[in-house]
Design a protein around this motif. Structure first.
Motif, PDB file in Angstrom:
ATOM      1  N   ILE A 477      11.403 -25.182  66.390  1.00  0.00           N
ATOM      2  CA  ILE A 477      11.093 -24.288  65.263  1.00  0.00           C
ATOM      3  C   ILE A 477       9.581 -24.097  65.113  1.00  0.00           C
ATOM      4  CG2 ILE A 477      11.193 -24.078  62.737  1.00  0.00           C
ATOM      5  CD1 ILE A 477      14.012 -25.260  62.898  1.00  0.00           C
ATOM      6  N   LYS A 478       8.847 -25.205  65.203  1.00  0.00           N
ATOM      7  CA  LYS A 478       7.386 -25.110  65.044  1.00  0.00           C
ATOM      8  C   LYS A 478       6.784 -24.235  66.143  1.00  0.00           C
ATOM      9  CE  LYS A 478       6.624 -29.330  62.420  1.00  0.00           C
ATOM     10  NZ  LYS A 478       6.437 -30.781  62.491  1.00  0.00           N
ATOM     11  N   THR A 479       7.324 -24.348  67.359  1.00  0.00           N
ATOM     12  CA  THR A 479       6.824 -23.531  68.475  1.00  0.00           C
ATOM     13  C   THR A 479       7.147 -22.053  68.240  1.00  0.00           C
ATOM     14  OG1 THR A 479       7.279 -25.444  69.887  1.00  0.00           O
ATOM     15  CG2 THR A 479       6.765 -23.383  70.994  1.00  0.00           C
ATOM     16  N   LEU A 480       8.356 -21.777  67.751  1.00  0.00           N
ATOM     17  CA  LEU A 480       8.749 -20.387  67.476  1.00  0.00           C
ATOM     18  C   LEU A 480       7.865 -19.790  66.379  1.00  0.00           C
ATOM     19  CD1 LEU A 480      12.642 -20.823  67.493  1.00  0.00           C
ATOM     20  CD2 LEU A 480      11.321 -19.556  69.176  1.00  0.00           C
ATOM     21  N   CYS A 506      14.876 -28.774  55.339  1.00  0.00           N
ATOM     22  CA  CYS A 506      13.615 -28.923  54.590  1.00  0.00           C
ATOM     23  C   CYS A 506      12.462 -28.229  55.311  1.00  0.00           C
ATOM     24  CB  CYS A 506      13.293 -30.396  54.390  1.00  0.00           C
ATOM     25  SG  CYS A 506      14.503 -31.184  53.333  1.00  0.00           S
ATOM     26  N   LEU A 507      12.477 -28.317  56.643  1.00  0.00           N
ATOM     27  CA  LEU A 507      11.446 -27.641  57.423  1.00  0.00           C
ATOM     28  C   LEU A 507      11.545 -26.130  57.200  1.00  0.00           C
ATOM     29  CD1 LEU A 507       9.199 -27.750  59.589  1.00  0.00           C
ATOM     30  CD2 LEU A 507      10.968 -27.658  61.313  1.00  0.00           C
ATOM     31  N   LEU A 508      12.765 -25.599  57.175  1.00  0.00           N
ATOM     32  CA  LEU A 508      12.968 -24.164  56.947  1.00  0.00           C
ATOM     33  C   LEU A 508      12.455 -23.753  55.569  1.00  0.00           C
ATOM     34  CD1 LEU A 508      16.513 -23.619  58.481  1.00  0.00           C
ATOM     35  CD2 LEU A 508      14.392 -22.636  59.308  1.00  0.00           C
ATOM     36  N   LEU A 509      12.749 -24.579  54.563  1.00  0.00           N
ATOM     37  CA  LEU A 509      12.273 -24.269  53.205  1.00  0.00           C
ATOM     38  C   LEU A 509      10.756 -24.142  53.177  1.00  0.00           C
ATOM     39  CD1 LEU A 509      14.392 -26.435  50.734  1.00  0.00           C
ATOM     40  CD2 LEU A 509      14.219 -23.960  50.766  1.00  0.00           C
ATOM     41  N   SER A 510      10.090 -25.017  53.928  1.00  0.00           N
ATOM     42  CA  SER A 510       8.621 -25.000  53.918  1.00  0.00           C
ATOM     43  C   SER A 510       8.058 -23.771  54.636  1.00  0.00           C
ATOM     44  CB  SER A 510       8.086 -26.276  54.570  1.00  0.00           C
ATOM     45  OG  SER A 510       8.351 -26.249  55.952  1.00  0.00           O
ATOM     46  N   LEU A 511       8.912 -23.061  55.397  1.00  0.00           N
ATOM     47  CA  LEU A 511       8.442 -21.891  56.156  1.00  0.00           C
ATOM     48  C   LEU A 511       8.551 -20.593  55.355  1.00  0.00           C
ATOM     49  CD1 LEU A 511      10.144 -22.610  59.613  1.00  0.00           C
ATOM     50  CD2 LEU A 511       7.756 -22.954  59.018  1.00  0.00           C
ATOM     51  N   HIS A 519      14.193 -19.223  53.495  1.00  0.00           N
ATOM     52  CA  HIS A 519      14.675 -19.869  52.265  1.00  0.00           C
ATOM     53  C   HIS A 519      16.207 -19.827  52.222  1.00  0.00           C
ATOM     54  CE1 HIS A 519      14.516 -21.209  48.098  1.00  0.00           C
ATOM     55  NE2 HIS A 519      15.444 -20.298  47.831  1.00  0.00           N
ATOM     56  N   GLN A 520      16.766 -18.638  52.443  1.00  0.00           N
ATOM     57  CA  GLN A 520      18.221 -18.490  52.369  1.00  0.00           C
ATOM     58  C   GLN A 520      18.899 -19.221  53.537  1.00  0.00           C
ATOM     59  OE1 GLN A 520      19.720 -17.234  49.645  1.00  0.00           O
ATOM     60  NE2 GLN A 520      21.551 -18.088  50.608  1.00  0.00           N
ATOM     61  N   LEU A 521      18.282 -19.146  54.731  1.00  0.00           N
ATOM     62  CA  LEU A 521      18.837 -19.858  55.898  1.00  0.00           C
ATOM     63  C   LEU A 521      18.928 -21.358  55.609  1.00  0.00           C
ATOM     64  CD1 LEU A 521      16.848 -18.079  58.772  1.00  0.00           C
ATOM     65  CD2 LEU A 521      19.324 -18.017  58.480  1.00  0.00           C
ATOM     66  N   GLN A 545       6.109 -30.933  50.312  1.00  0.00           N
ATOM     67  CA  GLN A 545       6.436 -29.503  50.206  1.00  0.00           C
ATOM     68  C   GLN A 545       6.739 -29.201  48.723  1.00  0.00           C
ATOM     69  OE1 GLN A 545       6.218 -27.475  52.720  1.00  0.00           O
ATOM     70  NE2 GLN A 545       6.036 -28.942  54.404  1.00  0.00           N
ATOM     71  N   VAL A 546       5.689 -29.313  47.886  1.00  0.00           N
ATOM     72  CA  VAL A 546       5.898 -29.247  46.429  1.00  0.00           C
ATOM     73  C   VAL A 546       6.322 -27.833  45.997  1.00  0.00           C
ATOM     74  CG1 VAL A 546       4.890 -29.826  44.175  1.00  0.00           C
ATOM     75  CG2 VAL A 546       4.111 -31.015  46.237  1.00  0.00           C
TER      76      VAL A 546
END
Length: 628
Positions: A477-480, A506-511, A519-521, A545-546
């Motif tokens: 994900i980070k690479t993408l 959680c990683l997705l939320l931070s993106l 967010h929805q994903l 990720q406040v």
């Protein structure tokens, strides 16, 4: 030839002993791996040294004639000396028992200073060979010497195994063929006992060169011819077995070759033919260190004569030079092999069977992903599959063991042993830490290749039904994200190429700030995982990720009931003053909306945060109550 080309070497610290000469006779005991230096028949001293002996054993014995053979029992308790063809003298070497010699022809009872005959077999024996590791003795019988009768010793008993015949090569009519003891060796290879026969093809046969024939000698059942190692040359040979590899030394060319019977060979329906794994190479040149009072700094080490006619080879990995007074263990060096074996699939098959393979395999993986030696994706896929095949075998064995222990089988079955984790087991953290994490940082690599490699590793794990660790998904994900490939990220998530997990959500939320659909994903993934909302908030806050946590809680309509202090604590820990300002202002606005005043109540315990806010931004920055 550079040092990087030699794949065999003599050990650094050999056993040193007094050189063989007219006064000093040297003997080697294969069972204890000890060298005996016997001076003047023992009258002027016997010195015994082994590879692990810090302190050599020294003693004297009466000179009762020429010593033909001398050995210790295991643990050095009884000394056996053979001086005639029919008798063996025994001497107790136990401190409490007197060292009187007693002579006889069978089982030793040191306390009684006597021997007891356990069993006898009548055979005409030409010569014998003993393998201490497997406790099997081979007796050569018949006129041609080629019918071998094995016996197995265990717990004081001797059992007769089925005899077998060694096929001798075709010979001219004028000469009588026979089997020489020099051409036979016994060794354990991959846990199985083999009899190795060095067949020197006579000039009359149509085959070129000599070959080594491997006969498998099982504990039960008949001995069977299994493998033929093609040497493609003639002359004087010697055999060793190192790290389950058969090493064949060739004196005329002063080179050696190695064979691995686990690698695929040519099967003709009954035996498998093997060729050397690598081109022939000499053992790495060896310098004899200068020691003793003569060791002056100006003296340079003496080069050792390799493949000398005075070398004697013992199984499995011992080379002795009686004339120079050295005993070495032969060793395989894996690093040079990496460049000598270009086929990566075959290289992996070879390395995965070696004892000390882990770091070499990881370096091969890094090398095939480097700019200069980049391998094709199919080759990379093959390497990953071979690694994960070993990894899966170990995981399955661990699981079977755990289930057996849980079912209480460990008490009823004493043979149940925990599987040993060899260096061939490379798990996801090994590959992530030593290979992939450094690989994704390489700026010169095309990002499509980077992602393809990461996905190939994940595909391989999935193929072997190994649960993929979340940090590998995070790396993808980070690479993408780094390369703005959000459409690809969306597809990977939509088609579940990346498995659901809380850390991933959680990683997705931070993106969300880079890619709003994330967010929805993320929420969809958390719902699929049926995660409690407060747990999601805790995970996000723990990852600093406040804002993402606040957005999430607002998204589900729970922001009126959350603890202001918890969020302000988390914001303060980030040491980002503007983030703290944003969060503080959010809660002031919430207080205003719910209670008509932006101030915090004593029950919320936010006094230190109010003081911190004033210290950074001043009193005037506090929100004033709104009046209508």
């Amino acid at each position: 030839m550079g040092e990087e080309d030699y794949y065999l070497e003599l050990c650094e610290r050999p056993v040193q002993f007094e050189k063989a000469n007219p006064v000093n006779c040297v003997f080697f005991d294969e069972a204890n791996k000890q060298v005996f230096a016997v001076r003047s028949g023992g009258a002027t001293g016997v010195v015994v040294k082994g590879p692990d002996d810090r302190n050599p054993i020294s003693f004297r014995m009466d000179d009762k004639g020429e010593v033909k053979c001398i050995k210790f029992s295991l643990e050095n308790k009884i000394l056996a000396v053979q001086r005639t063809s029919k008798t063996v003298d025994f001497c107790n070497f136990i401190p409490d028992n007197s060292q009187l010699e007693y002579t006889q022809e069978c089982k030793v009872l040191p306390e009684k200073r006597s021997l007891k005959l356990l069993k006898s077999h009548n055979l005409n024996v030409n010569w014998y060979m003993y393998c201490p590791e497997s406790a099997v003795i081979l007796l050569s019988t018949t006129v041609l010497e080629n019918v071998l009768q094995p016996f197995h010793f265990r717990a004081g008993t001797m059992s007769k195994l089925p005899k077998f015949e060694i096929e001798l090569p075709a010979a001219p009519k004028s000469t009588k063929p026979s089997l020489s003891e020099r051409d036979i060796a016994m060794a354990t290879i991959y846990g199985q006992l083999y009899v190795l026969f060095l067949r020197h093809h006579s000039r009359t046969s149509n085959s070129t060169g000599a070959e080594v024939v491997l006969y498998h000698l099982p504990r039960e059942g008949a001995c069977k011819k299994m493998h033929i190692l093609k040497l493609n040359r003639t002359g004087k040979f010697a055999l060793n077995v190192v790290d389950n590899l058969v090493v064949v030394h060739h004196q005329d060319t002063e080179t050696s070759v190695i064979f691995d019977i686990k690698l695929r060979g040519e099967f003709d329906g009954s035996v498998t033919f093997h060729h050397p794994v690598l081109p022939a190479r000499s053992i790495q040149p060896y310098q004899i260190p200068i020691t003793g009072p003569a060791a002056v700094t100006s003296q340079s080490p003496v080069p050792c004569k390799l493949y000398s006619s005075s070398w004697i080879v013992f199984q499995p990995d011992i080379i002795i030079s009686a004339s120079q007074g050295y005993l070495w263990n032969l060793q395989v060096k894996l690093e040079p092999i990496v460049n000598l074996l270009p086929d990566k699939g075959r290289l992996m098959d070879f390395l995965l069977q070696r004892k000390e393979c882990k770091m070499v395999i990881l370096s091969v993986c890094s090398q095939m992903l480097s700019e200069s030696d980049r391998a094709s994706l199919p080759v990379i896929a093959t390497v990953f599959d071979k690694l994960n095949h070993e990894y899966k075998k170990y995981l399955d064995a661990e699981q079977s063991y755990a289930m057996a222990v849980e079912a209480g089988q460990s008490r009823s079955s004493p043979l149940l042993k925990r599987p040993v984790r060899t260096q061939a087991v490379l798990d996801q953290s090994d590959v992530y830490t030593h290979v992939l994490s450094a690989f994704v940082e390489k700026k010169e690599m095309p990002h499509k290749f980077v992602i393809a490699v990461l996905m190939e590793y994940i595909r391989s794990l999935n193929q072997f039904q190994i649960a993929v660790q979340h940090y590998l998904h995070e790396l993808v994900i980070k690479t993408l994200v780094q390369h703005n490939l959000f459409y690809m990220l969306h597809q990977f998530l939509q088609y579940h190429v990346l498995s659901d997990s809380k850390p991933l959500a959680c990683l997705l939320l931070s993106l969300e700030s880079f890619y709003p659909p994330a967010h929805q994903l993320s929420l969809d993934m958390l719902k699929r995982l049926s995660t409690a909302n407060d747990e999601i908030v805790e995970v996000l806050l723990s990852k600093h990720q406040v804002l993402a946590a606040l957005r999430f809680i607002r998204g589900i309509g729970g922001h009126d009931n959350i603890s202001a202090r918890k969020f302000l604590d988390a914001a303060k820990q980030t040491e980002d003053n503007m983030l703290f300002y944003t969060i503080f202002r959010f809660f002031e606005q919430r207080n205003q909306r719910l209670r008509g005043s932006p101030n915090f109540t004593p029950g919320e315990h936010c006094e230190e945060h109010v003081a911190f806010f004033k210290q950074i931004f001043g009193d005037q920055a506090l929100m004033r109550p709104t009046t209508f």
